[in-house]
Write a protein that holds these residues in place. Structure first.
Motif, mmCIF file in Angstrom:
data_model
loop_
_atom_site.group_PDB
_atom_site.id
_atom_site.type_symbol
_atom_site.label_atom_id
_atom_site.label_comp_id
_atom_site.label_asym_id
_atom_site.label_seq_id
_atom_site.Cartn_x
_atom_site.Cartn_y
_atom_site.Cartn_z
ATOM 1 N N PRO A 114 0.797 -1.235 0.000
ATOM 2 C CA PRO A 114 0.000 0.000 0.000
ATOM 3 C C PRO A 114 0.821 1.271 0.000
ATOM 4 N N TYR A 115 2.094 1.185 0.389
ATOM 5 C CA TYR A 115 2.912 2.394 0.450
ATOM 6 C C TYR A 115 4.061 2.364 -0.570
ATOM 7 N N ALA A 116 3.953 1.499 -1.575
ATOM 8 C CA ALA A 116 5.046 1.361 -2.537
ATOM 9 C C ALA A 116 5.340 2.673 -3.249
ATOM 10 N N ALA A 117 4.311 3.484 -3.477
ATOM 11 C CA ALA A 117 4.492 4.743 -4.198
ATOM 12 C C ALA A 117 4.825 5.914 -3.283
ATOM 13 N N SER A 160 7.262 7.586 -1.922
ATOM 14 C CA SER A 160 8.702 7.854 -1.964
ATOM 15 C C SER A 160 9.020 9.099 -1.152
ATOM 16 N N PRO A 161 10.301 9.329 -0.831
ATOM 17 C CA PRO A 161 10.676 10.569 -0.149
ATOM 18 C C PRO A 161 10.205 11.816 -0.892
ATOM 19 N N ASP A 162 10.268 11.797 -2.211
ATOM 20 C CA ASP A 162 9.815 12.955 -2.979
ATOM 21 C C ASP A 162 8.323 13.200 -2.783
ATOM 22 N N VAL A 163 7.536 12.109 -2.700
ATOM 23 C CA VAL A 163 6.098 12.273 -2.478
ATOM 24 C C VAL A 163 5.833 12.849 -1.089
ATOM 25 N N VAL A 164 6.565 12.369 -0.093
ATOM 26 C CA VAL A 164 6.394 12.886 1.273
ATOM 27 C C VAL A 164 6.723 14.376 1.323
ATOM 28 N N ARG A 181 -3.207 4.642 6.185
ATOM 29 C CA ARG A 181 -3.279 3.384 5.441
ATOM 30 C C ARG A 181 -4.526 3.376 4.573
ATOM 31 N N PRO A 182 -4.363 3.127 3.272
ATOM 32 C CA PRO A 182 -5.537 3.087 2.395
ATOM 33 C C PRO A 182 -6.536 2.023 2.851
ATOM 34 N N GLY A 183 -7.814 2.405 2.895
ATOM 35 C CA GLY A 183 -8.869 1.442 3.155
ATOM 36 C C GLY A 183 -9.180 1.170 4.608
ATOM 37 N N ARG A 239 -9.092 22.731 6.829
ATOM 38 C CA ARG A 239 -9.025 21.284 6.632
ATOM 39 C C ARG A 239 -7.835 20.698 7.391
ATOM 40 N N THR A 240 -8.026 19.509 7.914
ATOM 41 C CA THR A 240 -6.936 18.768 8.554
ATOM 42 C C THR A 240 -6.547 17.543 7.753
ATOM 43 N N LEU A 241 -7.498 16.961 7.019
ATOM 44 C CA LEU A 241 -7.214 15.796 6.188
ATOM 45 C C LEU A 241 -6.883 16.280 4.782
ATOM 46 N N LEU A 242 -5.658 16.014 4.345
ATOM 47 C CA LEU A 242 -5.146 16.513 3.077
ATOM 48 C C LEU A 242 -4.921 15.354 2.113
ATOM 49 N N ARG A 243 -4.731 15.689 0.838
ATOM 50 C CA ARG A 243 -4.495 14.669 -0.186
ATOM 51 C C ARG A 243 -3.349 15.085 -1.095
ATOM 52 N N HIS A 244 -2.540 14.063 -1.463
ATOM 53 C CA HIS A 244 -1.438 14.319 -2.390
ATOM 54 C C HIS A 244 -1.016 13.004 -3.029
ATOM 55 N N GLU A 245 -0.980 12.979 -4.349
ATOM 56 C CA GLU A 245 -0.513 11.817 -5.106
ATOM 57 C C GLU A 245 -1.219 10.516 -4.693
ATOM 58 N N GLY A 246 -2.522 10.614 -4.431
ATOM 59 C CA GLY A 246 -3.305 9.425 -4.103
ATOM 60 C C GLY A 246 -3.304 9.039 -2.637
#
Length: 314
Positions: A6-9, A11-15, A57-59, A92-99
């Motif tokens: 679930p966390y394969a994508a 990456s440090p750049d995404v974080v 964690r997704p889901g 907002r407290t819940l954010l979204r980025h790159e899925g």
């Protein structure tokens, strides 16, 4: 998002990109913090400060349930209870980025509490009483309740359906869980109705950080409805220490002593949940690395023995 990894994508750049997307510009410093259910990182900012980025964690929880977690943390912080609450960005407290769904928190340090200290336990008792006082104001609607379905039935199904459980132990494990489930059900029926409040939910020593100014609580990821004693029993190793915890608790909120009879049941439920949690998450590459013992038959043999002992104690 792959259930196998679930966390394969992530990456440090995404974080770092997620931190930048919130408007808190990172400086490239990144430290992975200890967390298995979610992924948590300490990130340095250009202004010299740090934030903690928590990627959900997704889901596991839906958005409404995460929103209740955040709202509870903010409500506790507003009541001057030392809980690390998420940062708010444009309401907002819940954010979204790159899925990924994530939240940012201020960094708060500290050391482990001394649970042999009556003074520290009384202090924790006072804070938990105040936390539960806020928790009585309204119920959770989306986060569920601490019960047999959540902590026994679901985890047991995960273990029974997992390749981790050796085939020759399948029947023995199922029988042990059924015995625990019956014993827990009988104990809850014997105790009778108790008040359910919004809880921290996972108040073990690792989720309490102590500073020179006292303790603060972190990680409300397991916040649910349940009896107040759920937030107490993991902090006190014996009756004397429990008395110190209750001494502090009673200074701010009445404690129903009948809840003490639920402690062995809650402990047994946690034992079942722990094994099922590992089995359910085994597809996550972090779990085989962190819990290699769960792949050994002898660990399951001991777990089955422990469950029978828990049922006998009940």
């Amino acid at each position: 998002m792959s259930q196998a990894a679930p966390y394969a994508a992530l990456s440090p750049d995404v974080v770092l990109g997620a931190v930048d997307a919130a408007g808190t510009w990172s400086d490239g410093r990144l430290l992975t913090l200890n967390s298995y259910e979610n992924r948590v990182f300490q990130v340095g900012l250009e202004n010299g400060d740090f934030v903690v980025a928590k990627f959900y964690r997704p889901g596991r929880w839906n958005d409404a349930a995460i929103g209740e977690e955040h709202a509870f943390a903010l409500e506790l912080a507003a009541a001057e209870i030392p809980v690390v609450a998420p940062l708010v960005f444009h309401g907002r407290t819940l954010l979204r980025h790159e899925g990924f769904r994530y939240a940012l928190y201020p960094r708060r340090g500290g050391r482990a509490p001394s649970l042999e200290s009556a003074d520290q336990l009384e202090w924790l008792g006072r804070l938990l009483a105040r936390l539960h006082g806020v928790g009585t104001r309204e119920p959770f609607h989306h986060r569920g309740t601490i019960n047999r379905a959540t902590l026994i039935d679901g985890p047991a199904r995960a273990a029974l359906g997992s390749d981790l459980l050796p085939p020759h132990l399948f029947d023995a494990y199922r029988d042990a869980v059924m015995r625990v489930d019956d014993a827990v059900a009988n104990r809850f029926e014997a105790v009778g109705p108790v008040q359910r409040v919004r809880l921290h939910g996972d108040c073990h020593p690792g989720n309490v950080l102590w500073t020179d100014n006292g303790p603060h609580f972190v990680d409300l990821d397991d916040a649910r409805m349940g009896p107040a004693v759920q937030d107490l029993w993991m902090l006190a190793a014996d009756e004397t220490l429990f008395d110190a915890l209750l001494e502090g608790y009673g200074q701010f909120r009445d404690f129903d002593p009948t809840e003490l009879a639920l402690v062995p049941a809650l402990r047994a439920m946690r034992q079942v949940h722990y094994a099922g949690w590992i089995a359910d998450r085994w597809h996550d590459p972090a779990f085989p690395a962190a819990f290699p013992f769960a792949a050994e038959a002898r660990w399951w043999e001991q777990h089955i023995t422990d469950l029978h002992e828990a049922a006998e104690a009940l």
